[in-house]
Structure formats: C-alpha cells, structure tokens
Design an enzyme around this catalytic site. Structure first.
Site, PDB file in Angstrom:
ATOM      1  N   GLN A  51     -14.594  -6.757   8.997  1.00 59.01           N
ATOM      2  CA  GLN A  51     -13.723  -6.029   9.915  1.00 59.01           C
ATOM      3  C   GLN A  51     -12.352  -5.739   9.307  1.00 59.01           C
ATOM      4  O   GLN A  51     -11.765  -4.677   9.554  1.00 59.01           O
ATOM      5  CB  GLN A  51     -13.568  -6.820  11.213  1.00 59.01           C
ATOM      6  CG  GLN A  51     -12.921  -6.022  12.330  1.00 59.01           C
ATOM      7  CD  GLN A  51     -12.841  -6.814  13.620  1.00 59.01           C
ATOM      8  OE1 GLN A  51     -12.034  -7.720  13.744  1.00 59.01           O
ATOM      9  NE2 GLN A  51     -13.711  -6.486  14.573  1.00 59.01           N
TER      10      GLN A  51
ATOM     11  N   GLU B  64       8.193  25.400   2.785  1.00 56.38           N
ATOM     12  CA  GLU B  64       7.807  24.354   1.840  1.00 56.38           C
ATOM     13  C   GLU B  64       7.492  23.051   2.569  1.00 56.38           C
ATOM     14  O   GLU B  64       6.515  22.364   2.244  1.00 56.38           O
ATOM     15  CB  GLU B  64       8.910  24.142   0.804  1.00 56.38           C
ATOM     16  CG  GLU B  64       8.518  23.177  -0.300  1.00 56.38           C
ATOM     17  CD  GLU B  64       9.489  23.209  -1.467  1.00 56.38           C
ATOM     18  OE1 GLU B  64       9.433  24.174  -2.261  1.00 56.38           O
ATOM     19  OE2 GLU B  64      10.307  22.276  -1.587  1.00 56.38           O
TER      20      GLU B  64
ATOM     21  N   ARG C 289     -20.328  -1.383  -2.314  1.00 57.20           N
ATOM     22  CA  ARG C 289     -19.954  -2.645  -2.952  1.00 57.20           C
ATOM     23  C   ARG C 289     -20.249  -3.822  -2.021  1.00 57.20           C
ATOM     24  O   ARG C 289     -19.970  -3.771  -0.821  1.00 57.20           O
ATOM     25  CB  ARG C 289     -18.481  -2.637  -3.341  1.00 57.20           C
ATOM     26  CG  ARG C 289     -18.038  -3.932  -4.041  1.00 57.20           C
ATOM     27  CD  ARG C 289     -16.712  -3.759  -4.734  1.00 57.20           C
ATOM     28  NE  ARG C 289     -16.161  -5.008  -5.228  1.00 57.20           N
ATOM     29  CZ  ARG C 289     -16.558  -5.629  -6.337  1.00 57.20           C
ATOM     30  NH1 ARG C 289     -17.541  -5.111  -7.067  1.00 57.20           N
ATOM     31  NH2 ARG C 289     -16.001  -6.755  -6.727  1.00 57.20           N
TER      32      ARG C 289
END
Length: 376
Positions: free
Chosen positions: A275, A238, A264
């Site tokens: 940056q 798991e 955008r």
C-alpha cells in the site's frame, strides 16, 4: 463543461506523440541544427504562429497539447524547452509586434526553422524584477545603440535573432523599457560559452553581451517604452503552454512507474501490492491530472481573450512546477537504487523539472500574480 478533445485535436496529439522519438536525442553537433530541422518538418517550430507565414495558426490549448504529446512520446525535454522559448517568448512577440518586412521575414523564418530565436531579458541583477534591467538602447538617427549583458539566454549560440529588452528611458522602470529584434550576426553581439546546467541540457543557455550594437529602428518591437506590455503577454503564453512539456514528462514517468511496480517483486510480492507504494502512485496520478486541468483551463482562457488568463496561467505554472518536482522525487523512490542511475533517466527527469520553479517567473512570483488576480 466539455472535456473531450475534438477529432482534429486527437489526430494532432497522436501524430506528435508518435513523432516524439524523432526528437529524443538532440544533435549537439553543428549547433544542434539537425534536431531543429526535424522539428521544423514536424511543424513544431511554427505551431502557434500565423498561417500566412507558414505557421500552424494554433491557439494556446492546441499548442500545449502539442508539447505535451511530444514529451509523452519521449522527445527530449531540453530540446522542447528551447522550441517553446523560440515560439512563446519570441515568436508570439515577433508575430504581434514586429513591423512590415521585418515581421514577414522573421516570422516566416521561425516557422520554417531557418531562423532560431532566443529571448534576452534576464540579467545578473534583474531576474523576476524586470524593472531593474541595466541594458540600454539609445536612439541614434535611424538606429538604436544597445549596450548591456543578458544572462541565461535560451538558445544562445544557436539563435539567429534575439528578442532583447532594453531601457530606452533610463530610470523609467517598467515604463521605460522597449523590445527589439536583434539579429545575432550584428557587430557588437557576443555569445559566451554555454552554461553548464544540471538539466534541460538539450537547450543551450549562455550570457549574451551587446556592446555598441547598432540595431535598425525598424527592428523595434511595438512602440518605444512599451516593452513591458510586450513581455507580459508573451509570459502569459509561456506560463500556460511551456509547462505542457513537463505534464507530458509526468505522464510518461507515471506509466514507467506503473510498469515497474507491476513487474518488480520483493518479499514474495509485487511492489504494487504494498500500500505504501500503490498510494504513492495514486498521489502521483492526482498531481498529474489536477495540474494538467489547471493548465488546460489557462490555455482555454487565453484562446478566449479572457482577462483572467494571466492569473490562471500563473496558477497553472505553479501547480505544474510543484507536481513535476514532487512526482520526480516519488519516481526515484519507486525505482529505488535504479532511480539514481543515469542510464534509467528517472533521476534526470527530476533535475529537468527543478527549473520550473525558476524560469518564466519563480513560483513565488506566480503566487503574487494569483493574489493580484484575487484583488488582494
């Protein structure tokens, strides 16, 4: 060292990535069975279970690749979490430790999707410290009488069988615990109302109570008082494979962030031209790739029965947990106000990632396992 996937692995990944949208919106009607039926048709409910019972017979690495691909394709993380619990915490245990007809019937049912499994270990006073479980199983002729209450049981209410851990030697700690396959329809099994969670809502979780529940002796998994070993192996699988869901989510998330900062514009420039934004994306990529490689390595070690697989799985889970949560926060920052809107799903990815620091042993417990692996 070889990093390229085989042709068979590439085909598996491509098929499941393309199938991700089929599991994107779990059907919460009729106990969510329709979503599980779809998963069964895709072979997900039996990925790593024996082929002789209808399973895929996959190793740990291919199982992780499968969950990662489904998440990349947009499958619901909560549903995938439930499927992983069904397979890794339960299916592995039933395939390796159930006996005779019980094994054949249950494993075949898990593979076909006719049987859903839930893992019943955690209790109110026994989380990471499993030696403190208070649920008891008392031998009584050809049966065991189980009494106790389990909390945070994944797939509770939907499950047909619970892999349940109980003390057969009270006070024996890890050496007094046994594992059982408890059919959900037995008298004395009661499932409480589903717990309201912040994330992973596609996987139901609830308290399950056992009151004088008479379980046939042939439903004992492995030997009596050997439950700790049974549980430990399932947790290695798991811890190594389940985080693949979140690696897949991070991959999908990063692609959305890259598309967003390309398109955008603010102050006359693309977001990606700042940056501060582009470097945030670079760090997100670094976290994703480094945690993915640790996960692949842990799975590779499991497939080779390497004794270091347990520590490697713990290291991988801790790395994925930190990466998924940190990337989730950064994704919200990249999307700004939109990242806080439910409709865009960016904030929900963060909420879905938070439990990574808790389930299958907390991140602090993973670090303890790493330390032990180093011989400290």
């Amino acid at each position: 060292m070889h990093f390229e996937l085989t042709g068979e692995q590439r085909d598996l990944v491509a098929r499941l990535r393309d199938s991700g949208p089929l599991l994107s919106t779990p059907d919460r009607e009729a106990g969510g069975r329709s979503a599980w039926e779809t998963a069964a048709k895709l072979g997900v409910t039996g990925l790593c279970l024996p082929e002789e019972h209808g399973g895929g017979g996959l190793g740990a690495l291919d199982t992780a690749l499968s969950f990662e691909a489904l998440a990349q394709g947009g499958a619901d993380p909560g549903l995938l979490f439930g499927l992983a619990a069904h397979l890794l915490a339960c299916g592995i245990v039933l395939a390796e430790h159930a006996h005779g007809d019980v094994r054949a019937d249950l494993v075949a049912g898990l593979c076909s999707g006719a049987v859903v499994a839930g893992n019943a270990m955690t209790e109110a006073q026994a989380g990471s410290d499993t030696s403190r479980i208070a649920t008891t199983a008392v031998a009584d002729g050809d049966s065991y009488l189980i009494d106790g209450t389990k909390s945070f049981v994944s797939n509770a209410g939907l499950a047909d069988v619970y892999v349940t851990y109980a003390m057969t030697t009270p006070g024996g700690g890890h050496l007094g615990m046994s594992a059982f396959a408890v059919p959900a329809n037995l008298p004395g099994v009661r499932v409480a109302e589903p717990l309201e969670k912040l994330g992973l809502t596609g996987c139901a979780a609830a308290v399950v109570e056992f009151t004088g529940c008479r379980v046939p002796r042939d439903h004992l998994l492995g030997a009596e008082n050997a439950g700790s070993g049974v549980f430990a192996k399932s947790m290695v699988w798991e811890r190594a494979c389940l985080p693949a869901i979140f690696v897949g989510v991070m991959d999908h998330q990063l692609r959305r962030c890259v598309d967003h900062v390309r398109g955008r514009r603010q102050f006359g420039r693309r977001l990606g031209d700042f940056q501060a934004v582009s470097h945030r994306i670079a760090v997100m990529k670094q976290r994703l790739e480094s945690s993915r490689l640790l996960m692949y390595r842990a799975c590779w070690l499991i497939d080779r029965d390497d004794p270091g697989a347990g520590a490697a799985a713990a290291l991988a889970k801790a790395a994925v947990a930190e990466a998924a949560v940190d990337n989730g926060v950064d994704a919200v920052k990249v999307f700004g106000a939109r990242g806080y809107l439910a409709a865009d799903g960016i904030g929900q990815q963060l909420l879905d990632a938070l439990p990574l620091h808790i389930f299958s042993g907390t991140t602090d417990i993973q670090r303890e396992l790493v330390v032990k692996g180093l011989g400290i």
